[in-house]
Design a protein around this motif. Structure first.
Motif, mmCIF file in Angstrom:
data_model
loop_
_atom_site.group_PDB
_atom_site.id
_atom_site.type_symbol
_atom_site.label_atom_id
_atom_site.label_comp_id
_atom_site.label_asym_id
_atom_site.label_seq_id
_atom_site.Cartn_x
_atom_site.Cartn_y
_atom_site.Cartn_z
ATOM 1 N N ASP A 228 -6.523 44.538 28.802
ATOM 2 C CA ASP A 228 -7.450 43.695 29.566
ATOM 3 C C ASP A 228 -6.650 42.601 30.262
ATOM 4 O O ASP A 228 -5.628 42.155 29.741
ATOM 5 C CB ASP A 228 -8.497 43.066 28.645
ATOM 6 N N VAL A 229 -7.104 42.174 31.425
ATOM 7 C CA VAL A 229 -6.463 41.087 32.173
ATOM 8 C C VAL A 229 -7.547 40.149 32.684
ATOM 9 O O VAL A 229 -8.552 40.600 33.233
ATOM 10 C CB VAL A 229 -5.629 41.623 33.370
ATOM 11 N N SER A 230 -7.327 38.852 32.481
ATOM 12 C CA SER A 230 -8.269 37.839 32.966
ATOM 13 C C SER A 230 -7.561 36.892 33.918
ATOM 14 O O SER A 230 -6.393 36.557 33.720
ATOM 15 C CB SER A 230 -8.819 37.027 31.791
ATOM 16 N N ALA A 231 -8.287 36.440 34.935
ATOM 17 C CA ALA A 231 -7.743 35.489 35.913
ATOM 18 C C ALA A 231 -8.222 34.079 35.582
ATOM 19 O O ALA A 231 -9.195 33.892 34.857
ATOM 20 C CB ALA A 231 -8.193 35.875 37.316
ATOM 21 N N LYS A 232 -7.523 33.119 36.131
ATOM 22 C CA LYS A 232 -7.866 31.701 36.015
ATOM 23 C C LYS A 232 -7.914 31.218 34.562
ATOM 24 O O LYS A 232 -8.803 30.464 34.172
ATOM 25 C CB LYS A 232 -9.186 31.408 36.729
ATOM 26 N N VAL A 233 -6.951 31.664 33.757
ATOM 27 C CA VAL A 233 -6.839 31.214 32.371
ATOM 28 C C VAL A 233 -5.845 30.061 32.362
ATOM 29 O O VAL A 233 -4.685 30.228 32.714
ATOM 30 C CB VAL A 233 -6.378 32.363 31.445
ATOM 31 N N LEU A 234 -6.307 28.894 31.960
ATOM 32 C CA LEU A 234 -5.529 27.674 32.127
ATOM 33 C C LEU A 234 -4.634 27.297 30.955
ATOM 34 O O LEU A 234 -3.842 26.367 31.079
ATOM 35 C CB LEU A 234 -6.471 26.511 32.438
ATOM 36 N N LYS B 94 -10.906 37.726 20.306
ATOM 37 C CA LYS B 94 -12.249 38.271 20.507
ATOM 38 C C LYS B 94 -12.241 39.710 21.020
ATOM 39 O O LYS B 94 -13.303 40.288 21.240
ATOM 40 C CB LYS B 94 -13.015 37.401 21.506
ATOM 41 N N THR B 95 -11.048 40.278 21.216
ATOM 42 C CA THR B 95 -10.931 41.617 21.789
ATOM 43 C C THR B 95 -10.432 42.603 20.738
ATOM 44 O O THR B 95 -9.392 42.371 20.117
ATOM 45 C CB THR B 95 -9.959 41.605 22.992
ATOM 46 N N GLU B 96 -11.178 43.676 20.548
ATOM 47 C CA GLU B 96 -10.807 44.679 19.560
ATOM 48 C C GLU B 96 -9.427 45.260 19.871
ATOM 49 O O GLU B 96 -9.101 45.536 21.032
ATOM 50 C CB GLU B 96 -11.844 45.800 19.553
ATOM 51 N N ASN B 97 -8.608 45.407 18.857
ATOM 52 C CA ASN B 97 -7.261 45.986 18.915
ATOM 53 C C ASN B 97 -6.215 45.083 19.560
ATOM 54 O O ASN B 97 -5.060 45.476 19.666
ATOM 55 C CB ASN B 97 -7.250 47.350 19.608
ATOM 56 N N CYS B 98 -6.578 43.906 20.001
ATOM 57 C CA CYS B 98 -5.594 43.006 20.603
ATOM 58 C C CYS B 98 -4.747 42.369 19.501
ATOM 59 O O CYS B 98 -5.277 41.776 18.564
ATOM 60 C CB CYS B 98 -6.278 41.909 21.417
ATOM 61 N N ILE B 99 -3.419 42.494 19.641
ATOM 62 C CA ILE B 99 -2.514 41.851 18.691
ATOM 63 C C ILE B 99 -1.570 40.866 19.357
ATOM 64 O O ILE B 99 -0.893 40.098 18.693
ATOM 65 C CB ILE B 99 -1.716 42.872 17.852
ATOM 66 N N PHE C 7 -6.193 29.763 15.721
ATOM 67 C CA PHE C 7 -7.442 29.753 16.472
ATOM 68 C C PHE C 7 -8.429 30.643 15.741
ATOM 69 O O PHE C 7 -8.133 31.795 15.454
ATOM 70 C CB PHE C 7 -7.211 30.251 17.905
ATOM 71 N N THR C 8 -9.580 30.147 15.452
ATOM 72 C CA THR C 8 -10.644 30.854 14.726
ATOM 73 C C THR C 8 -10.110 31.567 13.486
ATOM 74 O O THR C 8 -10.456 32.710 13.215
ATOM 75 C CB THR C 8 -11.400 31.860 15.621
ATOM 76 N N THR D 66 -2.859 34.047 34.786
ATOM 77 C CA THR D 66 -3.428 35.277 34.250
ATOM 78 C C THR D 66 -3.136 35.393 32.757
ATOM 79 O O THR D 66 -2.112 34.924 32.271
ATOM 80 C CB THR D 66 -2.872 36.529 34.960
ATOM 81 N N CYS D 67 -4.047 36.034 32.065
ATOM 82 C CA CYS D 67 -3.912 36.323 30.636
ATOM 83 C C CYS D 67 -4.065 37.828 30.475
ATOM 84 O O CYS D 67 -5.110 38.387 30.804
ATOM 85 C CB CYS D 67 -4.981 35.587 29.836
ATOM 86 N N SER D 68 -3.018 38.464 29.971
ATOM 87 C CA SER D 68 -3.029 39.905 29.751
ATOM 88 C C SER D 68 -3.018 40.172 28.254
ATOM 89 O O SER D 68 -2.214 39.590 27.532
ATOM 90 C CB SER D 68 -1.810 40.558 30.402
ATOM 91 N N LEU D 69 -3.900 41.052 27.798
ATOM 92 C CA LEU D 69 -4.026 41.364 26.377
ATOM 93 C C LEU D 69 -3.416 42.728 26.080
ATOM 94 O O LEU D 69 -3.531 43.655 26.884
ATOM 95 C CB LEU D 69 -5.499 41.358 25.972
ATOM 96 N N PHE D 70 -2.770 42.832 24.903
ATOM 97 C CA PHE D 70 -2.045 44.047 24.540
ATOM 98 C C PHE D 70 -2.342 44.469 23.114
ATOM 99 O O PHE D 70 -2.612 43.648 22.251
ATOM 100 C CB PHE D 70 -0.535 43.823 24.693
ATOM 101 N N ASP D 71 -2.257 45.785 22.886
ATOM 102 C CA ASP D 71 -2.416 46.336 21.548
ATOM 103 C C ASP D 71 -1.089 46.856 20.999
ATOM 104 O O ASP D 71 -1.050 47.648 20.069
ATOM 105 C CB ASP D 71 -3.476 47.441 21.537
ATOM 106 N N SER D 72 0.010 46.395 21.593
ATOM 107 C CA SER D 72 1.338 46.832 21.155
ATOM 108 C C SER D 72 2.310 45.654 21.179
ATOM 109 O O SER D 72 2.014 44.608 21.747
ATOM 110 C CB SER D 72 1.856 47.937 22.078
ATOM 111 N N LEU D 73 3.461 45.873 20.568
ATOM 112 C CA LEU D 73 4.505 44.858 20.536
ATOM 113 C C LEU D 73 5.774 45.433 21.153
ATOM 114 O O LEU D 73 6.529 46.144 20.501
ATOM 115 C CB LEU D 73 4.795 44.419 19.089
ATOM 116 N N ALA D 74 5.993 45.163 22.419
ATOM 117 C CA ALA D 74 7.214 45.558 23.122
ATOM 118 C C ALA D 74 7.430 44.542 24.241
ATOM 119 O O ALA D 74 6.545 44.335 25.070
ATOM 120 C CB ALA D 74 7.092 46.965 23.679
ATOM 121 N N PHE D 75 8.594 43.899 24.264
ATOM 122 C CA PHE D 75 8.812 42.764 25.163
ATOM 123 C C PHE D 75 10.187 42.800 25.816
ATOM 124 O O PHE D 75 11.093 43.446 25.330
ATOM 125 C CB PHE D 75 8.721 41.438 24.370
#
Length: 92
Positions: free
Chosen positions: A23-29, A40-45, A4-5, A55-64
């Protein structure tokens, strides 16, 4: 994997983040829209898209950890993950 981009993302079905979202966004399809938000979000990996709650949650770390295979999808910027770290994080 999808792009993407100009940014390539690896997709991991059934995984969620451990930690606090930047960051968290609602109604992400879709996963694509979630990845777009990350690009589009700084530091998001990486981003977590939950199909059940839209929901779409954005993170700057890798732990799952493993969760709902049907509803939880994590996308990770391919620059942020190597084959070695992929095996450690996801066991694949």
């Amino acid at each position: 994997m999808f792009s993407f981009t100009g940014t390539r993302y690896s997709v991991f079905q059934g995984y969620v983040h451990i930690g606090t979202a930047i960051d968290v966004s609602a109604k992400v399809l879709s996963n694509l829209l979630c990845a777009s938000s990350c690009s589009k979000t700084e530091n998001c990996i990486s981003a977590h898209n939950n199909k059940a709650t839209l929901t779409c949650s954005l993170f700057d770390s890798l732990a799952f950890h493993l969760r709902d295979v049907e509803n939880d999808i994590t996308v990770v910027n391919s620059i942020a993950i190597t084959e070695n770290s992929r095996a450690k994080l996801f066991g694949s």
